[in-house]
Enzyme design. Structure first.
Site, PDB file in Angstrom:
ATOM      1  NE  ARG A 263      -3.776   0.640   1.574  1.00 16.65           N
ATOM      2  CZ  ARG A 263      -5.228   0.216   1.823  1.00 16.65           C
ATOM      3  NH1 ARG A 263      -5.512   1.472   3.210  1.00 16.65           N
ATOM      4  NH2 ARG A 263      -6.717  -0.164   1.661  1.00 16.65           N
TER       5      ARG A 263
ATOM      6  CG  HIS B 208      -8.209  -0.138  -3.491  1.00 13.11           C
ATOM      7  ND1 HIS B 208      -6.935  -0.938  -3.360  1.00 13.11           N
ATOM      8  CD2 HIS B 208      -9.295  -0.052  -2.090  1.00 13.11           C
ATOM      9  CE1 HIS B 208      -7.966  -1.700  -2.078  1.00 13.11           C
ATOM     10  NE2 HIS B 208      -8.405  -0.383  -1.346  1.00 13.11           N
TER      11      HIS B 208
ATOM     12  CD  GLN C  37     -13.539  -2.137  -1.707  1.00 15.93           C
ATOM     13  OE1 GLN C  37     -12.308  -2.006  -0.275  1.00 15.93           O
ATOM     14  NE2 GLN C  37     -14.255  -2.016  -1.881  1.00 15.93           N
TER      15      GLN C  37
ATOM     16  CG  ASP D 267     -13.628   6.140  -1.404  1.00 19.36           C
ATOM     17  OD1 ASP D 267     -13.479   5.995  -0.408  1.00 19.36           O
ATOM     18  OD2 ASP D 267     -12.276   6.435  -2.210  1.00 19.36           O
TER      19      ASP D 267
ATOM     20  CB  CYS E 144     -14.391   1.267  -1.546  1.00 18.80           C
ATOM     21  SG  CYS E 144     -13.612   3.073  -0.968  1.00 18.80           S
TER      22      CYS E 144
ATOM     23  NE  ARG F 171     -11.080  -5.249  -0.262  1.00 20.92           N
ATOM     24  CZ  ARG F 171     -10.001  -4.517   0.352  1.00 20.92           C
ATOM     25  NH1 ARG F 171     -10.670  -3.024   0.293  1.00 20.92           N
ATOM     26  NH2 ARG F 171      -9.313  -4.445  -0.015  1.00 20.92           N
TER      27      ARG F 171
HETATM   28  N1   CP Z   1     -10.984   0.056   1.902  1.00 23.56           N
HETATM   29  C1   CP Z   1     -10.449   0.288   1.948  1.00 23.56           C
HETATM   30  O1   CP Z   1      -8.943  -0.419   1.621  1.00 23.56           O
HETATM   31  O2   CP Z   1     -10.285   0.103   3.376  1.00 23.56           O
HETATM   32  P1   CP Z   1      -9.012   0.053   4.348  1.00 23.56           P
HETATM   33  O3   CP Z   1      -8.680   1.604   3.471  1.00 23.56           O
HETATM   34  O4   CP Z   1      -9.578  -0.302   5.476  1.00 23.56           O
HETATM   35  O5   CP Z   1      -7.663  -0.672   4.313  1.00 23.56           O
HETATM   36  N1  NVA Z   2      -9.868   6.942  -1.845  1.00 16.79           N
HETATM   37  C1  NVA Z   2      -9.166   6.336  -0.383  1.00 16.79           C
HETATM   38  C2  NVA Z   2      -9.676   4.865  -0.069  1.00 16.79           C
HETATM   39  C3  NVA Z   2      -9.352   4.093   1.033  1.00 16.79           C
HETATM   40  C4  NVA Z   2      -9.439   2.613   1.276  1.00 16.79           C
HETATM   41  C5  NVA Z   2      -7.987   6.669   0.310  1.00 16.79           C
HETATM   42  O1  NVA Z   2      -7.753   6.238  -1.379  1.00 16.79           O
HETATM   43  O2  NVA Z   2      -8.316   6.864   0.895  1.00 16.79           O
END
Ligand code: CP
Ligand code: NVA
Length: 329
Positions: free
Chosen positions: A108, A135, A138, A241, A283, A310
């Site tokens: 990540r 992502h 997701q 989101d 999400c 997930r």
């Molecule tokens: N939806 C998602 O990726 O959540 P987190 O940031 O909690 O992993």
């Molecule tokens: N768009 C959000 C998604 C988190 C799962 C971010 O990038 O923070």
């Protein structure tokens, strides 16, 4: 041999994407009836999956750790303060070292080039667990949720989603949307995206999304508008989101102002003319400004099954990219 990496839904053919969703579904069903599906039980025995997370996470971390454990492997979580990915050591060096001792890296990151950079130097598959651009894990969960929840139309064509499905994305054009829209193009779904002016999909990204049409005879359609009601018209699913993605915290006040009027509510759905049995997806994590409680906690909301899915998305991705070495069968 160069391993196959999973950076975005863009990396998959429409058939491979559908197969990952169907595999996730099969594992979920098997587990609901009899614990850990037997054929998954020891597929990662003795193997370590490194999880290099430069940003916070609840769902992605828990689902990946649980999936690796379910498959008999060892998930090794390496947070921002553990390894300083790309800060105290070059990505190249980190990637070569970690991949020499593990079976997979799940990362990540901020800039998407960080995860592609890791992949470039890695001798094991790298899975994108969220970058500023994509992502993919997701989106497997999201389409599993759609597959499970939306009644199939009479003219079913063998696709994992009903024919003629329309999705309205109301809010920020971000990483989650980009991969979601790519999946829509691959599966023939019409997606209408409403953002405030100045927050639309960047040209390079909308070109990538619409270029997916080449990968299938029945591509979806991408539409961009600046009025939420226009996107919502005839939609089967309303999706949003956060308005402030990780890394954009400094823009919070400006964004809250600029996104006023984009909150998803029952009134918006009614005014815009969504289908009578429209559903809601997000999400997570969620904030009240993008969707009110009346929608978020209503029977229309698919958000908690979506989050649970997930786990099965992570299982399917690890199976496809690590156990089966990128052969999605
Ligand atoms: N939806 C998602 O990726 O959540 P987190 O940031 O909690 O992993
Ligand atoms: N768009 C959000 C998604 C988190 C799962 C971010 O990038 O923070």
């Amino acid at each position: 041999k160069t391993p196959r990496h999973f950076m975005s839904i863009d990396d998959l053919t429409p058939a491979e994407f559908s197969k990952l969703v169907l595999n996730a579904s099969a594992h979920k069903k098997a587990a609901k009836y009899g614990g850990v599906p037997k054929h998954l039980n020891s597929t990662l025995t003795g193997q370590t999956v490194a999880m290099m997370f430069n940003k916070l996470s609840t769902r992605t971390r828990v689902s990946t750790e649980a999936a690796v454990a379910m498959m008999g492997g060892h998930p090794m979580f390496l947070g921002k303060n553990d390894i300083q990915l790309g800060v105290n050591e070059s990505l190249l060096d980190t990637s070569r070292v970690i991949s020499s001792m593990t079976s997979c890296m799940v990362a990540r990151v901020g800039p998407h080039s960080d995860v592609t950079g890791l992949a470039k130097e890695s001798s094991v598959p790298v899975i994108n667990a969220l970058s500023n651009d994509f992502h993919p894990l997701q989106i497997i969960a999201d389409f599993l949720t759609i597959h499970e929840s939306i009644p199939k139309g009479a003219a079913e064509t063998g696709s994992i989603v009903p024919k003629g499905l329309k999705v309205a994305w109301v809010g920020d054009a971000n990483n989650v949307l980009f991969d979601f829209a790519i999946a829509c193009m691959k599966l023939g779904v019409h997606i209408s995206v409403a953002t405030p002016r100045g927050y639309g999909i960047p040209k390079e990204m909308s070109d990538l999304i619409t270029s997916q049409a080449k990968s299938t005879e029945t591509p979806g359609k991408l539409e961009q508008v600046y009025v939420p009601e226009e996107a919502v018209k005839d939609a089967d699913i309303l999706v949003t989101d956060t308005w402030i993605s990780m890394g954009q915290e400094e823009e919070t006040q400006k964004r809250l102002k600029d996104f006023a009027g984009f909150q998803i509510t029952n009134e918006l759905a009614k005014r815009g003319g969504a289908k009578p049995d429209w559903k809601f997806m997000h999400c997570l994590p969620r904030h009240k400004e993008e969707v009110d409680d009346g929608v978020f906690y209503s029977p229309r909301s698919l958000v908690f099954p979506e989050a649970e899915n997930r786990l099965w998305a992570a299982v399917a991705a690890l199976e496809g990219f690590v156990v089966n070495k990128g052969n999605i069968v």
